[in-house]
Design a protein around this motif. Structure first.
Motif, mmCIF file in Angstrom:
data_model
loop_
_atom_site.group_PDB
_atom_site.id
_atom_site.type_symbol
_atom_site.label_atom_id
_atom_site.label_comp_id
_atom_site.label_asym_id
_atom_site.label_seq_id
_atom_site.Cartn_x
_atom_site.Cartn_y
_atom_site.Cartn_z
ATOM 1 N N VAL A 158 64.077 -10.593 -28.001
ATOM 2 C CA VAL A 158 64.714 -11.284 -26.878
ATOM 3 C C VAL A 158 63.679 -11.516 -25.789
ATOM 4 N N LEU A 159 63.542 -12.752 -25.348
ATOM 5 C CA LEU A 159 62.620 -13.059 -24.267
ATOM 6 C C LEU A 159 63.072 -12.364 -22.977
ATOM 7 N N SER A 160 62.179 -12.279 -22.019
ATOM 8 C CA SER A 160 62.518 -11.587 -20.774
ATOM 9 C C SER A 160 63.633 -12.308 -20.016
ATOM 10 N N ASN A 161 63.846 -13.592 -20.344
ATOM 11 C CA ASN A 161 64.939 -14.334 -19.683
ATOM 12 C C ASN A 161 66.268 -14.194 -20.432
ATOM 13 N N GLY A 162 66.276 -13.370 -21.477
ATOM 14 C CA GLY A 162 67.507 -13.128 -22.224
ATOM 15 C C GLY A 162 67.704 -14.030 -23.416
ATOM 16 N N GLN A 163 66.806 -14.993 -23.606
ATOM 17 C CA GLN A 163 66.925 -15.935 -24.717
ATOM 18 C C GLN A 163 66.477 -15.288 -26.027
ATOM 19 N N LEU A 164 67.157 -15.540 -27.104
ATOM 20 C CA LEU A 164 66.861 -14.936 -28.400
ATOM 21 C C LEU A 164 65.878 -15.809 -29.176
ATOM 22 N N ALA A 183 54.594 -13.650 -24.705
ATOM 23 C CA ALA A 183 54.090 -14.076 -23.396
ATOM 24 C C ALA A 183 55.129 -13.858 -22.299
ATOM 25 N N SER A 184 56.393 -13.946 -22.657
ATOM 26 C CA SER A 184 57.455 -13.811 -21.646
ATOM 27 C C SER A 184 57.520 -12.386 -21.093
ATOM 28 N N TRP A 185 56.938 -11.431 -21.823
ATOM 29 C CA TRP A 185 56.987 -10.044 -21.377
ATOM 30 C C TRP A 185 55.720 -9.613 -20.645
ATOM 31 N N ALA A 186 54.936 -10.614 -20.155
ATOM 32 C CA ALA A 186 53.792 -10.283 -19.296
ATOM 33 C C ALA A 186 54.305 -9.555 -18.057
ATOM 34 N N VAL A 187 53.599 -8.510 -17.638
ATOM 35 C CA VAL A 187 54.081 -7.712 -16.501
ATOM 36 C C VAL A 187 53.883 -8.479 -15.202
ATOM 37 N N ALA A 188 54.739 -8.204 -14.254
ATOM 38 C CA ALA A 188 54.589 -8.793 -12.921
ATOM 39 C C ALA A 188 53.554 -7.981 -12.145
ATOM 40 N N ASN A 189 52.849 -8.649 -11.221
ATOM 41 C CA ASN A 189 51.795 -7.976 -10.452
ATOM 42 C C ASN A 189 52.279 -6.701 -9.795
ATOM 43 N N GLU A 190 53.460 -6.759 -9.186
ATOM 44 C CA GLU A 190 53.932 -5.618 -8.411
ATOM 45 C C GLU A 190 54.382 -4.440 -9.272
ATOM 46 N N SER A 191 54.610 -4.687 -10.559
ATOM 47 C CA SER A 191 55.101 -3.605 -11.420
ATOM 48 C C SER A 191 54.054 -3.081 -12.385
ATOM 49 N N ALA A 192 52.811 -3.593 -12.325
ATOM 50 C CA ALA A 192 51.766 -3.148 -13.245
ATOM 51 C C ALA A 192 51.410 -1.690 -12.973
ATOM 52 N N ARG A 204 48.644 -12.421 -15.780
ATOM 53 C CA ARG A 204 48.818 -11.248 -16.643
ATOM 54 C C ARG A 204 48.898 -11.639 -18.117
ATOM 55 N N HIS A 205 49.283 -12.867 -18.398
ATOM 56 C CA HIS A 205 49.156 -13.407 -19.755
ATOM 57 C C HIS A 205 48.212 -14.595 -19.663
ATOM 58 N N ASP A 206 47.133 -14.543 -20.451
ATOM 59 C CA ASP A 206 46.114 -15.588 -20.397
ATOM 60 C C ASP A 206 46.580 -16.786 -21.224
ATOM 61 N N PRO A 207 47.028 -17.870 -20.574
ATOM 62 C CA PRO A 207 47.542 -19.020 -21.328
ATOM 63 C C PRO A 207 46.451 -19.781 -22.076
ATOM 64 N N SER A 208 45.185 -19.542 -21.700
ATOM 65 C CA SER A 208 44.094 -20.281 -22.357
ATOM 66 C C SER A 208 43.675 -19.625 -23.666
ATOM 67 N N PHE A 209 44.142 -18.407 -23.909
ATOM 68 C CA PHE A 209 43.752 -17.716 -25.129
ATOM 69 C C PHE A 209 44.797 -18.000 -26.210
ATOM 70 N N ILE A 210 44.431 -18.845 -27.166
ATOM 71 C CA ILE A 210 45.323 -19.182 -28.284
ATOM 72 C C ILE A 210 44.763 -18.542 -29.547
ATOM 73 N N PRO A 211 45.473 -17.589 -30.099
ATOM 74 C CA PRO A 211 44.932 -16.857 -31.250
ATOM 75 C C PRO A 211 45.070 -17.638 -32.554
ATOM 76 N N VAL A 212 44.450 -17.109 -33.574
ATOM 77 C CA VAL A 212 44.659 -17.605 -34.940
ATOM 78 C C VAL A 212 46.000 -17.050 -35.411
ATOM 79 N N PHE A 213 46.903 -17.939 -35.823
ATOM 80 C CA PHE A 213 48.248 -17.499 -36.194
ATOM 81 C C PHE A 213 48.351 -17.091 -37.658
ATOM 82 N N PHE A 214 47.518 -17.700 -38.518
ATOM 83 C CA PHE A 214 47.618 -17.422 -39.944
ATOM 84 C C PHE A 214 46.264 -16.960 -40.493
#
Length: 808
Positions: free
Chosen positions: A593-599, A614-623, A641-651
């Motif tokens: 479940v994403l942090s916004n409640g979406q499955l 990525a949705s579970w990246a911590v907020a600055n104040e709660s790190a 807190r989540h680096d959007p420029s880093f795209i991993p190899v998926f397969f």
């Protein structure tokens, strides 16, 4: 604010900013420099940081006191009058040595854990320097820091049949830097009405065994019964201290033995008849226990099997007195091979739980064996706020649970009294924790068993429970500069208002570092630490376990430069967790479940899983993490807190020409092979792939060990009969037989069924027919005899009345 770059800049800033001093500011970040523990690596410390925010060596010792420690880096004059204050209320006098280094002596403390330390150099007028002292339970203290009782069993059985002669103790002479020493006996007892405000612990000097002895690291003596009433002290410790101090002087440099039963100095009547003496004590204890509140209902149930007990590391920890890894001495639990203790004391009474197991892995019960599991009125390790009974570490447990075991079981054969008040808790209500894990390039297995991979770069919430106020966060970093995959490099956690514990890879990735509220902890002296709202155990640099009051635990293991982190949560966390390790509710459909409640709609789609992570990246104040380097500040603190420029190899690439293909075939097999293949083919590391395989298999084994088992509970032998079998889990068979002249009524054996009930009806032993005839004949004979005697008596009385009538 960016950290200063050089010590020169630091000096300039300090000169330009009057008042930017660490005196009374340790732990704070000031405007232009820092007194926080991270300032050393960030190179922005105020110029006087080490002068006022001090470290000490050694940093730990027995809570009995007597450890001489050096105050590092701070400068003192030869006229300085040093006083150390512990916990704002206990002072000891220190000194300055010939090299100008300041020293202090640790005091007697009725508590364990990190104790705030303040240091004065003007005889206690002002306390300008601050540090911390680790006070350690004597049983957990490393042996190199204490005096050792040679053949400790002999010390504690002295005076019982066939136990006598000379006693010997040894110590490391460097722990008492004096040419001549005194050997003193100190005693402990508890006074006042139990569970009242007047209940107090008393630690007192009793008498000296020897004075002005050469400090050669050894002392032998022939014990004799104590005089002047001192033999009434039944628990204590022997102290070795310099001879130039008055007898029994507090808070001087010293080394202590472990606390122990003082059999060797008890009164002469103990030596003449130890069993009779002990029985009287046992009966007095039995009477006292009848008057004290029942604590049994609030202690945790034991795990059913040795495997469960060793796997449930959030709630149970090895008992240092009965450890299968160290030879299983098990003095107080003969027949057992391993015992564990509940980590947390019970809430109201501070009680403890001890669970013991035999070589088959079955729990041993006191109803079957003297070596069985025993609950404790006082938890051996004590419990916050410590200081007063029954929460004084070790000593309260000795007074209420161990001495009584000596009275009733070890010095006499009257265990029935002891086990009446300390019956084993069986495991019928024990609930195993659930486990989840992160490992390798990071791969995840949730509490409900959902497996997936997420190779984001950043800081993420692994577990959060608002209801239980638990947070566990993980930081990932690239495997290296060229590979588009990440691995876990740090885990930080906290429960409610506990200290923050962080475990991270050290530079070079060949060890783990533990940070306590952003300060690095050293485990060179001790492997176990009591912290605020948490316990940490680190027996090696690659193995760390963190335990919280709720029973939540986290195990961090280093394998081939990668961190494997297992989180264990008890049943109370059910339906209350979110994060990358999923919902703990037994339903695999709603784990992701994403942090916004979406499955997550398609859990086999790595890109959708990437968005979920990525949705579970911590907020600055709660790190909860520590940022004590330029790299960490720039990469995580100032960056998203989540680096959007880093795209991993998926397969994982599949190429027959890949030179690592053969390694994949050799190393990766079975259910976890996709994770293993990815880490070899993408991570370009057979070692990492093998570590992933090991971590996956370890998790499978852990889940297997923690599987719930059915217990039918203890089954007693029939009256006038015996039973064979002391295992009470599903499938176990217990067989019965009767004594001579009795016949079995009911089943000769009963089986523990899947519903938790024993098969068949209750088995009893009834008198055989020939026995019945004998009994009936005896009864008839007795009745006949009674009738004859009655007739004779009546006839005699009649004759008397007749003769009296005629005499009148």
């Amino acid at each position: 604010r960016k950290p200063l770059q050089t010590w020169g800049e630091l000096a300039n800033f300090t000169q330009l900013a009057p008042g930017q001093t660490c005196e009374r500011n340790c732990g704070k970040k000031l405007d232009l420099c820092s007194c926080h523990t991270t300032c050393t690596s960030l190179r922005n410390c105020c110029a006087d940081y080490k002068e006022f925010c001090v470290d000490i060596v050694p940093y730990s010792g027995s809570y009995f006191g007597g450890t001489d420690f050096i105050i590092l880096d701070a400068s003192f004059s030869m006229t300085s009058q040093i006083v150390c204050r512990f916990n704002d209320n206990t002072n000891t006098v220190g000194y300055v040595d010939v090299n100008g280094a300041g020293h202090c002596i640790s005091p007697l403390l009725y508590e364990t854990g990190w104790i705030p330390l303040q240091i004065s150099s003007d005889n206690g007028t002002t306390f300008t320097r601050t540090g911390a002292w680790l006070s350690v339970h004597t049983g957990k203290l490393d042996s190199k820091f204490k005096a050792i009782l040679d053949n400790s069993t002999k010390w504690q059985y002295y005076g019982t049949p066939n136990v006598g002669g000379t006693l010997k103790m040894t110590w490391n002479t460097s722990l008492v830097r004096a040419e001549r020493v005194n050997i003193e006996l100190w005693g402990y007892r508890e006074t006042g009405e139990p569970y009242s405000e007047y209940w107090q612990g008393e630690w007192q000097y009793l008498y000296s065994l020897a004075k002005d002895q050469p400090n050669n690291g050894s002392f032998s003596f022939l014990p004799k019964p104590a005089e002047n009433g001192f033999s009434s002290w039944e628990l204590g410790s022997v102290r070795v201290s310099p001879s130039n101090h008055p007898d029994g002087m507090w808070n001087v440099e010293a080394v202590w033995t472990e606390d122990h039963a003082l059999a060797w100095h008890l009164e002469e009547s103990f030596r003449k008849n130890s069993a009779g003496w002990a029985l009287e004590k046992c009966l007095a204890w039995d009477k006292l226990e009848n008057q004290l509140p029942n604590f049994l209902s609030e202690i945790i149930d034991c795990p059913c099997t040795l495997a469960q007990a060793r796997a449930d590391t959030g709630r149970f920890h090895t008992d240092y007195g009965c450890d299968i890894e160290k030879g299983s001495v098990c003095t107080y639990h003969p027949g057992s091979v391993h015992c564990v203790r509940a980590i947390q004391a019970s809430p109201k009474y501070g009680a403890g739980q001890q669970c013991c197991y035999d070589s088959t892995g079955a729990q041993v019960l006191t109803a079957d064996s003297i070596g069985g599991s025993t609950p404790d009125r006082a938890h051996d390790w004590g419990s916050p706020p410590y200081k007063k009974p029954p929460r004084v570490p070790g000593l309260s447990h000795w007074v209420y649970d161990v001495l009584s075991f000596y009275y009733c079981c070890l010095w006499s054969d009257n265990c029935n009294y002891y086990f009446k008040h300390r019956p084993s808790s069986d495991c019928r209500h024990y609930k195993s924790p659930e486990s989840a894990v992160v490992f390798g390039d990071p791969h995840f297995i949730t509490f409900d068993g959902v497996s997936y991979s997420f190779n984001g770069k950043g800081e993420y919430t692994l577990v959060t429970s608002v209801e239980k106020q638990l947070t566990v966060q993980g930081r990932t970093e690239p495997v290296n500069g060229t590979i588009k995959a990440t691995k876990l490099s740090s885990v930080a956690m906290r429960e409610a208002s506990s200290d923050i514990i962080e475990v991270r890879l050290i530079s070079g990735h060949n060890g783990l570092e533990v940070l306590h509220n952003q300060k690095s902890l050293s485990f060179t002296e001790q492997t176990w630490m009591d912290l605020q709202g948490a316990f940490v155990f680190s027996p090696t640099s690659t193995n760390v376990t963190v335990m919280f009051p709720s029973g939540a635990g986290a195990e961090v293991r280093l394998r081939e430069g990668t961190m494997t982190t297992t989180v264990l949560l008890p049943e109370e966390f059910k339906n209350s967790t979110l994060g990358l390790l999923g919902k703990m509710n037994g339903n695999v459909e709603d784990d992701l479940v994403l942090s916004n409640g979406q499955l997550v709609q398609n859990s086999s789609n790595p890109e959708e899983l990437f968005d979920f992570g990525a949705s579970w990246a911590v907020a600055n104040e709660s790190a909860l993490f520590t940022y004590d380097s330029e790299y960490l500040l720039d990469t995580y603190y100032y960056a998203p807190r989540h680096d959007p420029s880093f795209i991993p190899v998926f397969f994982a690439p599949e190429s027959p020409d890949d030179p690592l293909t053969n390694q994949v075939a050799k190393i990766c097999s079975g259910e976890g092979s996709p994770f293993c293949r990815y880490d070899i083919l993408v991570g370009r590391s057979p070692g990492m792939g093998n570590a992933t395989r090991v971590s996956f298999q370890s998790h499978v084994s852990l889940v297997e060990d923690l599987k719930p088992v059915v217990s039918c509970g203890w089954l007693p032998p029939p009256n006038n009969g015996t039973k064979e079998g002391t295992t009470y889990l599903q499938g176990a068979v217990v067989r019965f037989s009767c004594n001579d002249r009795y016949t079995l009524k009911g089943p000769a054996q009963r089986t523990c069924q899947a519903n938790g009930q024993w098969s068949g009806e209750e088995t009893t032993c009834v008198a055989s027919s020939n026995v019945t005839g004998i009994v009936v004949g005896s009864v008839i004979g007795a009745v006949t005899l009674a009738v004859i005697i009655t007739a004779i008596v009546l006839h005699s009385r009649k004759g008397k009345r007749y003769s009296m009538r005629f005499s009148d």
